[in-house]
Design a protein around this motif. Structure first.
Motif, mmCIF file in Angstrom:
data_model
loop_
_atom_site.group_PDB
_atom_site.id
_atom_site.type_symbol
_atom_site.label_atom_id
_atom_site.label_comp_id
_atom_site.label_asym_id
_atom_site.label_seq_id
_atom_site.Cartn_x
_atom_site.Cartn_y
_atom_site.Cartn_z
ATOM 1 N N ASN A 281 -12.750 25.944 31.262
ATOM 2 C CA ASN A 281 -14.084 26.143 30.695
ATOM 3 C C ASN A 281 -14.338 25.293 29.453
ATOM 4 O O ASN A 281 -15.479 25.220 28.992
ATOM 5 N N SER A 282 -13.284 24.678 28.909
ATOM 6 C CA SER A 282 -13.478 23.862 27.704
ATOM 7 C C SER A 282 -13.753 22.400 28.016
ATOM 8 O O SER A 282 -14.038 21.609 27.118
ATOM 9 N N ILE A 283 -13.671 22.011 29.284
ATOM 10 C CA ILE A 283 -13.831 20.607 29.679
ATOM 11 C C ILE A 283 -15.309 20.307 29.904
ATOM 12 O O ILE A 283 -15.995 21.014 30.658
ATOM 13 N N GLY A 284 -15.782 19.227 29.271
ATOM 14 C CA GLY A 284 -17.173 18.836 29.426
ATOM 15 C C GLY A 284 -17.323 17.593 30.282
ATOM 16 O O GLY A 284 -16.636 17.442 31.301
ATOM 17 N N GLY A 285 -18.214 16.679 29.865
ATOM 18 C CA GLY A 285 -18.518 15.501 30.661
ATOM 19 C C GLY A 285 -17.449 14.424 30.606
ATOM 20 O O GLY A 285 -16.602 14.390 29.711
ATOM 21 N N GLY A 301 -12.012 9.392 29.830
ATOM 22 C CA GLY A 301 -11.623 10.721 29.369
ATOM 23 C C GLY A 301 -12.705 11.754 29.575
ATOM 24 O O GLY A 301 -13.705 11.513 30.257
ATOM 25 N N VAL A 302 -12.482 12.938 28.938
ATOM 26 C CA VAL A 302 -13.444 14.041 29.012
ATOM 27 C C VAL A 302 -13.723 14.550 27.601
ATOM 28 O O VAL A 302 -12.861 14.499 26.706
ATOM 29 N N PHE A 303 -14.934 15.060 27.398
ATOM 30 C CA PHE A 303 -15.314 15.676 26.133
ATOM 31 C C PHE A 303 -15.049 17.187 26.178
ATOM 32 O O PHE A 303 -15.043 17.799 27.245
ATOM 33 N N ARG A 304 -14.865 17.774 24.971
ATOM 34 C CA ARG A 304 -14.713 19.223 24.843
ATOM 35 C C ARG A 304 -16.090 19.875 24.791
ATOM 36 O O ARG A 304 -17.010 19.358 24.164
ATOM 37 N N VAL A 305 -16.227 20.995 25.447
ATOM 38 C CA VAL A 305 -17.472 21.765 25.403
ATOM 39 C C VAL A 305 -17.673 22.299 23.987
ATOM 40 O O VAL A 305 -16.730 22.782 23.337
ATOM 41 N N HIS A 306 -18.902 22.196 23.513
ATOM 42 C CA HIS A 306 -19.219 22.661 22.147
ATOM 43 C C HIS A 306 -18.938 24.160 22.014
ATOM 44 O O HIS A 306 -19.321 24.972 22.857
#
Length: 330
Positions: A281-285, A301-306
């Motif tokens: 659930n912490s993985i973003g785009g 890579g991937v961004f962290r969900v705010h």
């Protein structure tokens, strides 16, 4: 026709038949009227009658005396001459001839039945249909290894058109021309050359239909139309900032910098794929470094969900597969 005319015609026919019978009889008698030389035969034979002379490569020659000369009527070969003729005809006995009337084609004509006629200049072949053999390294105007292999040239004189089929080690190559204006080579693809090296000269394809290969990070496939696809091995994204996980990805082949490259990421959802503060659930785009193209490297890579806990050293996202789609040429 009147009865009188029919009688006259019959008498004329009978006279001709009688004349032929007499001539045949005299000729037959002449075969038994044998002399060692033409001179002796002429001197001892009545004018208009026949005599024979043997020898000089013939079993018998039949002559008819014509005053002070002797006319050769017929010649009969001797045994040696007959045996020689039979030996020459022997290989032909039982063989048929395809087609209608006209001249036969001897072995070696236009390269048939031999090694082919040597072709030194592939853009200036002899204006006729023939089988050829390239002259190897000394040939000009050839394509690839075309000069080292045989082929066929078909020529139509009425329109000055030429079609050349080359039977090369890397596949079939066809070339057409009208006069001296040659089209570019046409490659005939098969199971041996469809997969190979893809190339392009700026106007048309000059290599295989598709190319495959691999590098340390994954494998690629290139198509002759300019498309390329890369699929990575199973990778691990590591923490680079509190909000990003990434990996420096090295492509075996470079994408073109003139066209966009699409990236997608697939990842297994097992709990062992997430290390530290990284959760599903912490993985973003997904992101990549846009400034690195058209080189063979990019950061993916991937961004962290705010709102999710920040990522720290040692956090990882494992079992990642990255797919990149784009073009190897514009």
């Amino acid at each position: 026709m009147s009865f009188e005319q029919a009688v006259v015609n019959l008498e004329q026919t009978n006279a001709k038949l009688q004349e032929e019978v007499v001539r045949f009889r005299d000729a037959a008698m002449g075969l038994n009227n044998i002399y060692p030389t033409i001179t002796e035969g002429r001197q001892n034979t009545d004018d208009g009658k026949y005599f024979s002379v043997p020898g000089n490569g013939a079993y018998m020659r039949l002559y008819r005396r014509q005053g002070a000369t002797a006319e050769l009527i017929a010649e009969f070969p001797d045994r040696d001459e007959l045996n020689s003729l039979i030996s020459q005809l022997g290989p032909l006995l039982g063989r048929g001839v395809v087609g209608g009337s006209g001249d036969l084609m001897a072995q070696g004509f236009a390269g048939l039945g031999g090694s082919g006629e040597t072709l030194n200049d592939f853009l200036n072949p002899e204006r006729k249909s023939h089988f050829y053999a390239g002259s190897g390294g000394g040939a000009t105007g050839s394509v690839g290894d075309q000069a080292y292999w045989p082929g066929i040239v078909a020529y139509r004189s009425s329109s000055d058109r030429i079609s050349m089929l080359s039977l090369t080690g890397s596949g079939l190559v066809q070339r057409n021309a009208t006069g001296a204006a040659w089209e570019s080579p046409r490659f005939v693809y098969d199971n041996k050359n469809s997969n190979g090296i893809v190339s392009h000269d700026g106007t048309e394809n000059t290599g295989s239909l598709f190319e495959t290969g691999s590098g340390d990070d994954g494998r690629y496939r290139m198509w002759a139309d300019g498309s390329m696809e890369f699929i990575s091995n199973i990778l691990t994204l590591t923490q680079v900032t509190s909000s990003a996980l990434s990996i420096n990805l090295v492509f075996p082949k470079a994408f073109s910098g003139l066209s966009p490259v699409a990236l997608s990421l697939t990842q297994h959802t097992s709990s062992s794929s997430y290390i530290g503060n990284v959760t599903l659930n912490s993985i973003g785009g997904v992101f990549r470094d846009n400034t690195s193209f058209p080189t063979t490297q990019t950061s993916v890579g991937v961004f962290r969900v705010h709102g999710a806990p920040g990522w720290t050293s040692g956090d990882e996202m494992r079992n990642v597969i990255i797919k990149a789609s784009g073009r190897w040429r514009a």
